[in-house]
Design a protein around this motif. Sequence first.
Motif, short mmCIF file in Angstrom:
data_model
loop_
_atom_site.label_atom_id
_atom_site.label_comp_id
_atom_site.label_asym_id
_atom_site.label_seq_id
_atom_site.Cartn_x
_atom_site.Cartn_y
_atom_site.Cartn_z
N ARG A 180 0.82 -1.21 0.00
CA ARG A 180 0.00 0.00 0.00
C ARG A 180 0.86 1.26 0.00
O ARG A 180 0.55 2.25 -0.64
N ASP A 181 1.95 1.21 0.76
CA ASP A 181 2.87 2.35 0.83
C ASP A 181 4.11 2.03 0.01
O ASP A 181 4.69 0.95 0.14
N ALA A 182 4.54 2.98 -0.83
CA ALA A 182 5.72 2.78 -1.69
C ALA A 182 6.99 2.99 -0.87
O ALA A 182 7.73 3.95 -1.05
N VAL A 183 7.23 2.09 0.05
CA VAL A 183 8.42 2.19 0.90
C VAL A 183 9.59 1.53 0.19
O VAL A 183 9.43 0.73 -0.72
N GLY A 184 10.80 1.88 0.64
CA GLY A 184 12.00 1.35 -0.01
C GLY A 184 12.39 -0.02 0.47
O GLY A 184 13.55 -0.26 0.83
N THR A 185 11.43 -0.92 0.51
CA THR A 185 11.73 -2.29 0.95
C THR A 185 11.95 -3.18 -0.27
O THR A 185 11.47 -2.90 -1.37
N PRO A 186 12.69 -4.29 -0.10
CA PRO A 186 12.94 -5.20 -1.22
C PRO A 186 11.65 -5.78 -1.78
O PRO A 186 10.69 -6.04 -1.05
N VAL A 187 11.64 -6.01 -3.08
CA VAL A 187 10.46 -6.56 -3.74
C VAL A 187 10.32 -8.05 -3.45
O VAL A 187 9.24 -8.54 -3.11
N TRP A 188 11.43 -8.77 -3.58
CA TRP A 188 11.36 -10.23 -3.50
C TRP A 188 11.69 -10.71 -2.09
O TRP A 188 12.68 -10.28 -1.48
#
Length: 361
Positions: free
Chosen positions: A264-272
Motif C-alpha cells: 500500500r505504501d511505496a516504501v524502499g523495501t525489497p520486492v522479493w
Amino acid sequence: MSIYKREGSPNYTYDFQFKGQRFAGSTGHANKRDAEAREREIREELKRQFANARSFDAAPMTIDEAAGRYWAEVGERAKSHRDINWSLVYIVKNLGPDKAIASITDSDVAALVARRRGDLVSYPKMIAGKMAKERIPKRISNSTVNRSVIDPLRRVLRRAEQNWGETVGRINWRVHRLREPVERVRFASAEEEAAIFAVLPSHYHPAVRFAILSGLRASELCGMKWTDINWSGLIITVRGKGNKTAPIPLSAAMIEILAPMRPRDAVGTPVWRNMSNEPMTYRSLSAAFVKACEQAGVVGLRLHDLRHTCATRLLRSTGNLKMVSRLLRHSDVSTTAKYAHVLDDDLRNAMNAMEPVKVPS
C-alpha cells in the motif's frame, strides 16, 4: 625593507608576500637593524621550506602512494570497493611498496601476472543441491587474473599519468592480458523452463519469471526495491554494474507479476522475499535454482542464463539486435552480437523449409 612599527608596539613588524602568500608578524626586536636581520631570516626560512617542498613533490611516486591516492579518489566510493581494495593491497605487496611507478616495466607486470595465475581458490562442493563442508581447490581463471591484477594496475598508472602529471613506464598491456574464453550463450528452452518450475519452490516462481521477462542480472533482481518502480510511467529503475542506473519499461507480463505483491505504501523495501518474509538473497535464489535444475534433469543452466534466455527470446520475436541491446543495457551493440547466432539459426530453419524449385525435365 618591509618592516614598520605598529602604533603602541615597541617592536618592529614584518609584512611581505612570498609566492603570492602574505606573511606578517612581530620581529621581536625594537632595534630596526635587528628587526631587518630577523625579517631576512624569516624570508630565507620560507625559501628553504619552499625548496624542500618542491624537492618532495619531485620525488618519484611509489606504487604505495599511487594506490593510496587512487583509493581515496576513486576506489573508496566505488560499488566494487571491496574488490578494488583487495587488488590494490595485492599489487602493492607483490610489487613492493617502495617501487616507483616510473620504474614499473613489462617484466614487473609479467611477474605479477605469473604470481597471480599460481594462486588457488577453493569453491564449495554441491551435493544434491546443498553445499558440502568439503571445498575444491582450483587455480583462478584468466578473467579473474585480468580483473584483479592487470585492469586495476592499468587504471592506477593511467590516472597517475593523466590526472596527476606523473611519469609512468611504458607497458604493453596487450601482451600481458590473458585470453578469456568467449562467453557462452546458454538459454532455457520452453521444455526446460517448464521442468524447472515443476520442482522449484513456489515462492521463488515470481522472481524467476520476472528475471526471464526483464533480462535483469541476478544481483539487480535481488536488489529491486518498490521505490524503484514508477507505476504511472510503467518504468523500473535498475541499478546495474558500476552503480549505474538505467530505466527499463515494465511489460504487461511483468506488471501481472508485481501487481498482486504491491504494498500500500511505496516504501524502499525489497520486492522479493522468501517464505519467512525476509529479503531474498542472491545466495538463496541461486541455491534453489541449482537444486531445481538438478531435480529437473536440466544440465549446464545457471541463474545468469535467465538473462540470456530473455535476450534470445526477444531477439527471436523481434529480429532487432539493437532492441535487445537496449534492454540488456549494453553500452556497445557489439557486446550484444553474441546473440546473433539466434538469427542465423532461424534463417537456416527458414532456408531448410524452402521447397526446391522444380525444373521441368
